[in-house]
Design a protein around this motif. Structure first.
Motif, PDB file in Angstrom:
ATOM      1  N   GLN A   2      77.497 -63.138 -47.977  1.00  0.00           N
ATOM      2  CA  GLN A   2      77.214 -62.784 -49.386  1.00  0.00           C
ATOM      3  C   GLN A   2      77.205 -61.105 -49.201  1.00  0.00           C
ATOM      4  OE1 GLN A   2      73.991 -65.492 -49.017  1.00  0.00           O
ATOM      5  NE2 GLN A   2      74.753 -66.388 -50.954  1.00  0.00           N
ATOM      6  N   GLU A   3      76.533 -60.597 -48.494  1.00  0.00           N
ATOM      7  CA  GLU A   3      76.165 -59.111 -48.511  1.00  0.00           C
ATOM      8  C   GLU A   3      77.365 -58.185 -48.390  1.00  0.00           C
ATOM      9  OE1 GLU A   3      72.976 -57.750 -49.145  1.00  0.00           O
ATOM     10  OE2 GLU A   3      73.936 -55.693 -48.940  1.00  0.00           O
ATOM     11  N   ALA A   4      78.329 -58.897 -47.608  1.00  0.00           N
ATOM     12  CA  ALA A   4      79.698 -57.993 -47.494  1.00  0.00           C
ATOM     13  C   ALA A   4      80.374 -58.381 -48.882  1.00  0.00           C
ATOM     14  CB  ALA A   4      80.638 -58.659 -46.349  1.00  0.00           C
ATOM     15  N   ASN A  59      87.349 -68.400 -36.112  1.00  0.00           N
ATOM     16  CA  ASN A  59      88.079 -67.303 -35.595  1.00  0.00           C
ATOM     17  C   ASN A  59      87.003 -65.938 -35.803  1.00  0.00           C
ATOM     18  OD1 ASN A  59      89.714 -65.096 -34.864  1.00  0.00           O
ATOM     19  ND2 ASN A  59      91.538 -65.756 -36.463  1.00  0.00           N
ATOM     20  N   PRO A  60      86.374 -65.583 -34.840  1.00  0.00           N
ATOM     21  CA  PRO A  60      85.399 -64.509 -35.362  1.00  0.00           C
ATOM     22  C   PRO A  60      85.904 -63.269 -35.522  1.00  0.00           C
ATOM     23  CG  PRO A  60      84.486 -65.787 -33.362  1.00  0.00           C
ATOM     24  CD  PRO A  60      85.998 -66.282 -33.785  1.00  0.00           C
ATOM     25  N   ALA A  98      84.990 -56.892 -43.255  1.00  0.00           N
ATOM     26  CA  ALA A  98      83.728 -56.191 -43.007  1.00  0.00           C
ATOM     27  C   ALA A  98      82.662 -57.124 -42.314  1.00  0.00           C
ATOM     28  CB  ALA A  98      83.112 -55.530 -44.476  1.00  0.00           C
ATOM     29  N   ALA A  99      82.522 -58.307 -42.820  1.00  0.00           N
ATOM     30  CA  ALA A  99      81.678 -59.005 -42.217  1.00  0.00           C
ATOM     31  C   ALA A  99      81.865 -59.373 -40.842  1.00  0.00           C
ATOM     32  CB  ALA A  99      81.685 -60.513 -43.084  1.00  0.00           C
ATOM     33  N   ALA A 100      83.195 -59.368 -40.453  1.00  0.00           N
ATOM     34  CA  ALA A 100      83.647 -59.866 -38.999  1.00  0.00           C
ATOM     35  C   ALA A 100      83.121 -58.622 -38.235  1.00  0.00           C
ATOM     36  CB  ALA A 100      84.934 -60.223 -38.941  1.00  0.00           C
ATOM     37  N   SER A 101      83.471 -57.295 -38.661  1.00  0.00           N
ATOM     38  CA  SER A 101      83.162 -56.543 -37.713  1.00  0.00           C
ATOM     39  C   SER A 101      81.251 -56.035 -37.674  1.00  0.00           C
ATOM     40  CB  SER A 101      83.782 -55.246 -38.152  1.00  0.00           C
ATOM     41  OG  SER A 101      83.456 -54.911 -39.670  1.00  0.00           O
ATOM     42  N   ASN A 102      80.774 -56.762 -38.437  1.00  0.00           N
ATOM     43  CA  ASN A 102      79.279 -56.312 -38.218  1.00  0.00           C
ATOM     44  C   ASN A 102      78.786 -57.390 -37.204  1.00  0.00           C
ATOM     45  OD1 ASN A 102      78.813 -54.430 -40.073  1.00  0.00           O
ATOM     46  ND2 ASN A 102      78.747 -55.566 -41.792  1.00  0.00           N
TER      47      ASN A 102
END
Ligand SMILES: Cc1cc2nc3c(=O)[nH]c(=O)nc-3n(C[C@H](O)[C@H](O)[C@H](O)COP(=O)(O)OP(=O)(O)OC[C@H]3O[C@@H](n4cnc5c(N)ncnc54)[C@H](O)[C@@H]3O)c2cc1C
Ligand code: FES
Ligand code: FES
Lengths: 273, 147
Positions: free
Chosen positions: B83-85, B112-113, B143-147
């Motif tokens: 949600q934040e992303a 699939n992270p 972006a969410a995946a890279s956090n």
């Protein structure tokens, strides 16, 4: 849209499902993943009076090595077929095709048995199992019988399944080491193929199935014989639409579908070279 | 069944769609209905951890299962990272598709992270955004995946 009213029965075994079908006859419909049936019910294109939910028959969800073939329980979800390491190793065409069905959400619910039993010529898995020379185990009040995929699909949404029979298992011969290709031509994401091709090649042997090129899924046997006699991909693919009577709709005319079949079969055979 | 960890129990007709059960019987109206044809994904929720279109599941099929809807994501007033992303990347315009997009996107990363951009686009093919804000949606998921 909301379906017309129906009675709902949940069963926990194949035998209990058959018993319900015998009791309710033509008025009953099996509910597996519901991803062909519920859209039809919502649009009120179908209105069975009883739904027999087989979605929780756990012992019909499996992928097993059975020697010369892989046996897949009818209730196995598309997603489980897509990611199965056993299938990727021995029948990778089926895993590949399952990954092309609809979208992630559809693959989490839809089952291989539902897709086969529905018998839609525009669906990806019937043509794929046909190209693989697979067979189906069905169970009825008189016991079990096995039907070759080549005898199963009889007409538009019509299969060899009787109204009181349940599909329990899908069998696909191992083609370990084969080159495979699945070509799906469509204009919108998640959609059914305008034309699709499932193909495998192992030495001189090959299998080519056509999606949405007639009232049933089709095996392009003329192409397969051409491949066996050493024809090039282009020469073999020239026969792709031989004898096919594809539908015409908003997306494509008959001629355009025939053209697509030839182009997609050529691409598939080139990928399998 | 449980929805967001809470037990919900209602008597409904067998033909009740899960999405209507969630919205009307349970009063959780974050899950939307955007089509009649199982195409748009606005109704996406998680059933036992997997993304599903709740307009194409009967409420009775979800009997006894564990569901998560968009309302179940934020914890103690803190948005879920997805949600934040979406917020940081302006991944919504009218917001109608957003609950379904967020649920589908979380389901995608669970399976699939670390997807490529193409995998994100393919993974969200069951969700339509009529404001066509796909570009920023894909950015948000990456972006969410890279956090
Ligand atoms: C948005 C969307 C996109 C889709 N895109 C594609 C696509 O691109 N390609 C594709 O191939 N499919 C597609 N599908 C269909 C999907 O593959 C379905 O999951 C599948 O066709 C039916 O499987 P099911 O388990 O959902 O069957 P259900 O809908 O539960 O049942 C379908 C029919 O088969 C019967 N049946 C089910 N199981 C059995 C059994 N074991 N024995 C006897 N009869 C049985 C039922 O009575 C019913 O008549 C899509 C569906 C949706 C909603
Ligand atoms: S409302 Fe469920 S897919 Fe559109
Ligand atoms: S933001 Fe409007 S539909 Fe996607």
């Amino acid at each position: 849209m909301i379906p017309a009213a129906f009675d709902y029965v949940r069963v926990d075994s194949a035998d209990a499902a058959v018993a319900q079908l015998v009791t309710h006859g033509e008025d009953a419909k099996l509910l597996a993943g519901g991803h062909s049936l519920l859209p039809l019910l919502k649009l009120r294109l179908a209105s069975p009076s009883v739904l027999v939910d087989i979605g929780r028959v756990k012992d019909l969800s499996y992928i097993r090595d059975a020697g010369d073939h892989i046996a897949i329980g009818a209730l196995t979800r598309h997603r489980d077929v897509e990611i199965s390491e056993m299938l990727k190793q021995h029948v990778s065409l089926l895993a590949l095709a399952a990954g092309e069905v609809g979208d992630n959400q559809v693959r989490h619910r839809g089952t291989i048995g539902g897709s086969i039993a529905h018998g839609d010529p525009a669906s990806d898995l019937p043509a794929t199992v046909l190209a693989l020379g697979g067979s189906f185990v069905v169970k009825g009040p008189k016991g079990e019988r096995t039907i070759a995929a080549s005898d199963f699909f009889q007409g538009f949404l019509t299969t060899a399944l009787a109204a009181d029979e349940l599909l329990t298992e899908i069998r696909v011969p191992k083609i370990t080491g084969a080159k495979v290709s699945f070509q799906k031509f469509n204009r919108r994401a998640q959609d059914w193929a305008i034309v699709g091709v499932a193909a495998w090649k192992l030495g001189a042997k090959s299998g080519v199935g056509l999606v949405n090129m007639g009232s049933t899924p089709i095996r392009a046997s003329t192409v397969e014989s051409a491949v066996a006699s050493g024809a090039s991909a282009a020469d073999a693919a020239a026969h792709a639409a031989d004898g096919c009577e594809p539908p015409a709709d908003l997306n494509a005319s008959v001629e355009y579908r025939q053209h697509l079949a030839r182009v997609l079969v050529r691409r598939a055979l080139e990928e399998c070279a | 069944m449980t929805i967001n960890g809470q037990t919900h129990s209602h008597d409904v007709e067998p033909r009740t769609l899960l999405v209507h059960f969630i919205r009307e019987n349970c009063g959780l109206t974050g899950t939307n209905v955007g089509c009649d044809t199982s195409s748009c994904g606005a109704c996406t929720i998680h059933m036992n951890g997997e993304s599903v279109k709740s307009c194409t599941v009967l409420a009775v099929q979800a009997d006894g299962q564990a569901l998560t809807t968009i309302e179940g994501l934020a914890k103690d007033g803190v948005l879920h990272p997805m949600q934040e992303a979406f917020r940081q990347n302006h991944a919504l315009q009218c917001g109608y598709c957003t609950p379904g997009m967020v649920m589908a996107a979380i389901g995608l990363l669970d399976e699939n992270p670390h997807p490529t951009e193409r995998e994100v686009r393919l993974g969200l093919e069951g969700n339509l955004c009529r404001c066509t804000g796909y570009h920023n949606i894909v950015k948000a998921v990456l972006a969410a995946a890279s956090n």
